[in-house]
Scaffold this active site. Structure first.
Site, PDB file in Angstrom:
ATOM      1  N   HIS A   1      88.748 -17.329   4.392  1.00 38.65           N
ATOM      2  CA  HIS A   1      88.143 -16.103   4.921  1.00 38.65           C
ATOM      3  C   HIS A   1      86.774 -15.924   4.267  1.00 38.65           C
ATOM      4  O   HIS A   1      86.601 -16.227   3.102  1.00 38.65           O
ATOM      5  CB  HIS A   1      89.019 -14.888   4.590  1.00 38.65           C
TER       6      HIS A   1
ATOM      7  N   ASP B   1      95.686 -14.415  10.589  1.00 34.41           N
ATOM      8  CA  ASP B   1      96.134 -15.234  11.730  1.00 34.41           C
ATOM      9  C   ASP B   1      97.233 -16.223  11.381  1.00 34.41           C
ATOM     10  O   ASP B   1      97.797 -16.847  12.283  1.00 34.41           O
ATOM     11  CB  ASP B   1      94.917 -16.001  12.281  1.00 34.41           C
TER      12      ASP B   1
HETATM   13  C1  SDX Z   1      89.499 -13.795  11.298  1.00 33.77           C
HETATM   14  O1  SDX Z   1      85.513 -11.801   9.222  1.00 33.77           O
HETATM   15  C2  SDX Z   1      86.652 -11.244   9.415  1.00 33.77           C
HETATM   16  O2  SDX Z   1      86.962 -10.210   8.886  1.00 33.77           O
HETATM   17  C3  SDX Z   1      87.546 -11.978  10.399  1.00 33.77           C
HETATM   18  C4  SDX Z   1      88.965 -11.446  10.570  1.00 33.77           C
HETATM   19  C5  SDX Z   1      88.996 -10.093  11.199  1.00 33.77           C
HETATM   20  O3  SDX Z   1      89.979  -9.370  10.992  1.00 33.77           O
HETATM   21  O4  SDX Z   1      88.066  -9.786  11.994  1.00 33.77           O
HETATM   22  O5  SDX Z   1      89.607 -11.392   9.300  1.00 33.77           O
HETATM   23  C6  SDX Z   1      89.788 -12.357  11.498  1.00 33.77           C
HETATM   24  O6  SDX Z   1      88.658 -14.311  11.975  1.00 33.77           O
HETATM   25  C7  SDX Z   1      90.223 -14.541  10.213  1.00 33.77           C
HETATM   26  C8  SDX Z   1      89.723 -16.023  10.072  1.00 33.77           C
HETATM   27  C9  SDX Z   1      90.416 -16.847  11.167  1.00 33.77           C
HETATM   28  N1  SDX Z   1      89.863 -18.237  11.175  1.00 33.77           N
HETATM   29  C10 SDX Z   1      90.580 -19.267  10.711  1.00 33.77           C
HETATM   30  O7  SDX Z   1      91.674 -19.177  10.166  1.00 33.77           O
HETATM   31  C11 SDX Z   1      89.913 -20.631  10.923  1.00 33.77           C
HETATM   32  C12 SDX Z   1      90.077 -21.493   9.675  1.00 33.77           C
HETATM   33  N2  SDX Z   1      89.246 -20.908   8.590  1.00 33.77           N
HETATM   34  C13 SDX Z   1      87.926 -21.429   8.407  1.00 33.77           C
HETATM   35  O8  SDX Z   1      87.304 -21.899   9.560  1.00 33.77           O
HETATM   36  C14 SDX Z   1      87.068 -20.572   7.464  1.00 33.77           C
HETATM   37  O9  SDX Z   1      87.822 -20.336   6.345  1.00 33.77           O
HETATM   38  C15 SDX Z   1      86.491 -19.268   7.977  1.00 33.77           C
HETATM   39  C16 SDX Z   1      85.756 -19.436   9.256  1.00 33.77           C
HETATM   40  C17 SDX Z   1      87.561 -18.261   8.149  1.00 33.77           C
HETATM   41  C18 SDX Z   1      85.522 -18.771   6.904  1.00 33.77           C
HETATM   42  O10 SDX Z   1      84.478 -19.655   6.895  1.00 33.77           O
HETATM   43  P1  SDX Z   1      83.287 -19.568   5.816  1.00 33.77           P
HETATM   44  O11 SDX Z   1      83.300 -18.286   5.078  1.00 33.77           O
HETATM   45  O12 SDX Z   1      82.033 -19.966   6.517  1.00 33.77           O
HETATM   46  O13 SDX Z   1      83.705 -20.621   4.751  1.00 33.77           O
HETATM   47  P2  SDX Z   1      83.238 -22.131   4.774  1.00 33.77           P
HETATM   48  O14 SDX Z   1      83.495 -22.726   6.114  1.00 33.77           O
HETATM   49  O15 SDX Z   1      81.859 -22.198   4.208  1.00 33.77           O
HETATM   50  O16 SDX Z   1      84.294 -22.781   3.750  1.00 33.77           O
HETATM   51  C19 SDX Z   1      83.997 -22.951   2.360  1.00 33.77           C
HETATM   52  C20 SDX Z   1      84.677 -24.265   1.991  1.00 33.77           C
HETATM   53  C21 SDX Z   1      84.183 -25.459   2.808  1.00 33.77           C
HETATM   54  O17 SDX Z   1      84.394 -26.632   2.060  1.00 33.77           O
HETATM   55  P3  SDX Z   1      83.142 -27.186   1.104  1.00 33.77           P
HETATM   56  O18 SDX Z   1      81.944 -27.312   2.018  1.00 33.77           O
HETATM   57  O19 SDX Z   1      82.971 -26.134   0.015  1.00 33.77           O
HETATM   58  O20 SDX Z   1      83.655 -28.505   0.594  1.00 33.77           O
HETATM   59  O21 SDX Z   1      86.099 -24.176   2.261  1.00 33.77           O
HETATM   60  C22 SDX Z   1      86.439 -25.122   3.267  1.00 33.77           C
HETATM   61  C23 SDX Z   1      85.165 -25.513   3.959  1.00 33.77           C
HETATM   62  O22 SDX Z   1      85.259 -26.815   4.526  1.00 33.77           O
HETATM   63  N3  SDX Z   1      87.363 -24.460   4.179  1.00 33.77           N
HETATM   64  C24 SDX Z   1      88.470 -25.004   4.682  1.00 33.77           C
HETATM   65  C25 SDX Z   1      89.068 -23.993   5.449  1.00 33.77           C
HETATM   66  N4  SDX Z   1      88.310 -22.887   5.396  1.00 33.77           N
HETATM   67  C26 SDX Z   1      87.262 -23.182   4.608  1.00 33.77           C
HETATM   68  N5  SDX Z   1      88.994 -26.241   4.558  1.00 33.77           N
HETATM   69  C27 SDX Z   1      90.159 -26.461   5.242  1.00 33.77           C
HETATM   70  N6  SDX Z   1      90.797 -25.532   5.991  1.00 33.77           N
HETATM   71  C28 SDX Z   1      90.280 -24.294   6.116  1.00 33.77           C
HETATM   72  N7  SDX Z   1      90.888 -23.392   6.864  1.00 33.77           N
END
Ligand code: SDX
Length: 431
Positions: A306, A363
């Site tokens: 998140h 989710d």
């Molecule tokens: C919602 O914003 C809100 O409030 C949203 C929400 C709401 O109520 O409105 O809470 C609802 O959208 C919840 C999120 C649902 N999405 C997912 O579950 C999709 C999977 N999660 C990721 O795509 C990600 O964690 C996000 C999109 C939720 C957050 O993305 P960020 O903040 O841009 O974080 P990032 O992609 O920069 O991740 C940081 C690191 C990265 O690795 P490095 O580059 O540091 O090596 O963490 C890794 C990412 O690759 N990472 C994950 C991961 N989420 C982040 N690796 C594997 N699986 C994951 N799910």
């Protein structure tokens, strides 16, 4: 603590005021930055940028705190209802008995769609994704709502907001029925918000759906837990559209589109698809966890991570407890829940996830409950949209009530070509 930030550019020093929130969050106010320094800030994906001051929802991502108008989400989930929480978010306090009844009656009075809208549903192919239908039909519905294009008037807001919140549920249920080739089932004034939605989704002309109170309560809580979440992608989209003074239905339709993406509200559908893939492959989740850590795999652990929560999403905790209760009540043994729990256990002890502070978000478990209730996969994000509607409405109102509110219009750092001549077609590069 200082309430002024010092900035030095090209040897010149500038002072920028620091805005302090009611929970002591601090934000450097850069509203005069370009005018005084000629520079703008750059913060792609806005991870460090506050877009507004808001009184609606507070999140402390480090501590896993979520409050709607100051009331903790755990208390609301336990003691409130979706409709009461919607009123709280929109109007800023808990309603008294008279206010709650008035709001509930308004929702009942506005639950039907104009009969001509039925023809719009006919136009969608059976396999159309209900999020596409929802966004389109919210705008189509606005064409039948008197006064929706009038300039924002606080006196008329209450009725428009009730129309939107009530009709979004009817549109969603009708979209589902059409997608299954089933006759649409009209709302029943005797039923309250969530019960009526389940009735419209699952009753048939010859047999009414058996409204189990526990199922109604579980879905009502799912709606409540999704009701708002400060400046997430879709709510920020709603505020952006509202800043141009577009009408409330147009703002909601835009919010639906932003929510649809798998990184946002679409994640609840993606989680179940992920769990089904894992189940089908015979993996117990351990192979998947390896892939989710490997950037080259293109896989993520959906429902994990998140932008704000660097701790367990408080909503995920509540939903996980509800999963166990719901499956026990309905005597369902869903292997996907076991896989989800194994994935969570593995991830929470894996350095990749621990170092990045990746925890289950709202989710991760919500789809398990929706499956148990019988809501089809393609409707999961629609459920999220219905739940988020009060938050979008509250944020729309907050933008529109701002005295002297300005249109939102970010700047950019241009990286394209500098000035170029117009080259006649015969002189252009021949590929
Ligand atoms: C919602 O914003 C809100 O409030 C949203 C929400 C709401 O109520 O409105 O809470 C609802 O959208 C919840 C999120 C649902 N999405 C997912 O579950 C999709 C999977 N999660 C990721 O795509 C990600 O964690 C996000 C999109 C939720 C957050 O993305 P960020 O903040 O841009 O974080 P990032 O992609 O920069 O991740 C940081 C690191 C990265 O690795 P490095 O580059 O540091 O090596 O963490 C890794 C990412 O690759 N990472 C994950 C991961 N989420 C982040 N690796 C594997 N699986 C994951 N799910």
């Amino acid at each position: 603590m200082d309430n002024v930030a010092k900035l030095e550019i090209d040897g010149k020093s500038y002072s920028l005021p620091i805005a302090v929130g009611s929970e002591k969050e601090r934000g450097i106010d850069i509203s005069t930055l370009r005018q005084s320094t000629g520079c703008i800030t750059l913060d792609e994906s806005y991870g460090n940028t506050g877009s507004c001051r808001s009184n609606i929802t507070f999140i402390d991502g480090e501590k896993g705190i979520l409050r709607y108008r100051g009331i903790p989400i755990e208390v609301l989930a336990e003691q409130s209802s979706f409709v009461e929480t919607a009123w709280l978010l929109i109007y800023g306090r808990l309603p008294n008995r008279k206010e709650l009844k008035r709001f509930s009656d308004l929702l009942t009075q506005n639950e039907m769609l104009h009969e001509d809208l039925k023809f719009h549903f006919e136009g969608f192919p059976a396999h159309a994704h209900p999020m596409a239908i929802l966004s389109a039909m919210i705008n189509a519905t606005s064409c039948f709502v008197p006064g929706v294009l009038d300039a924002y008037d606080p006196a008329k807001f209450e009725l428009q907001a009730a129309r939107l919140l009530s009709k979004v549920r009817t549109i969603a249920a009708f979209a589902f029925r059409k997608s299954r080739g089933l006759p649409i089932v009209y709302p029943k004034p005797a039923f309250k918000y969530t019960a009526n939605f389940l009735h419209m989704m699952f009753s048939d002309p010859y047999e009414e759906y058996d409204l189990k109170p526990e199922v109604v309560r579980a879905l009502d809580m799912i709606f409540l837990l999704h009701a708002d979440h400060e400046q997430n992608c879709s709510t920020s989209t709603v505020r952006m559209i509202a800043s141009s003074q577009a009408n409330i239905f147009a703002c909601a339709a835009g919010g639906v589109c932003a929510l649809w993406g798998p990184l946002h509200g679409g994640a609840n559908q993606a989680v179940i698809e992920m769990l089904e893939d894992i189940h089908r492959s015979g993996d117990d989740g351990s192979k998947f966890i390896v892939a989710a850590k490997d950037k080259k795999s293109g896989r993520k652990l959906m429902g994990f991570g998140h932008r704000v929560y660097k701790n367990y999403d408080p909503r995920a905790k509540i939903i996980k407890e509800q999963c166990d209760k719901m499956l026990r009540l309905l005597k369902i043994d869903d292997p996907l829940l076991d896989i989800a729990k194994k994935l969570e256990e593995a991830a929470l002890h894996d350095s990749y996830f621990v170092e990045r502070k990746l925890y289950p978000n709202v989710d991760f478990y919500s789809g398990i409950i929706m499956r148990a209730i019988g809501i089809p996969l393609e409707m999961f994000t629609v459920i999220f949209a219905i739940g988020r509607m009060p938050g979008w409405i509250a944020n729309y109102k907050e933008v529109m009530d701002q005295v002297g509110g300005r249109i939102s219009r970010p700047r950019q750092i241009y990286m394209g070509p500098t000035e170029q001549p117009y080259v006649q077609i015969d002189q252009r590069i021949k590929k």
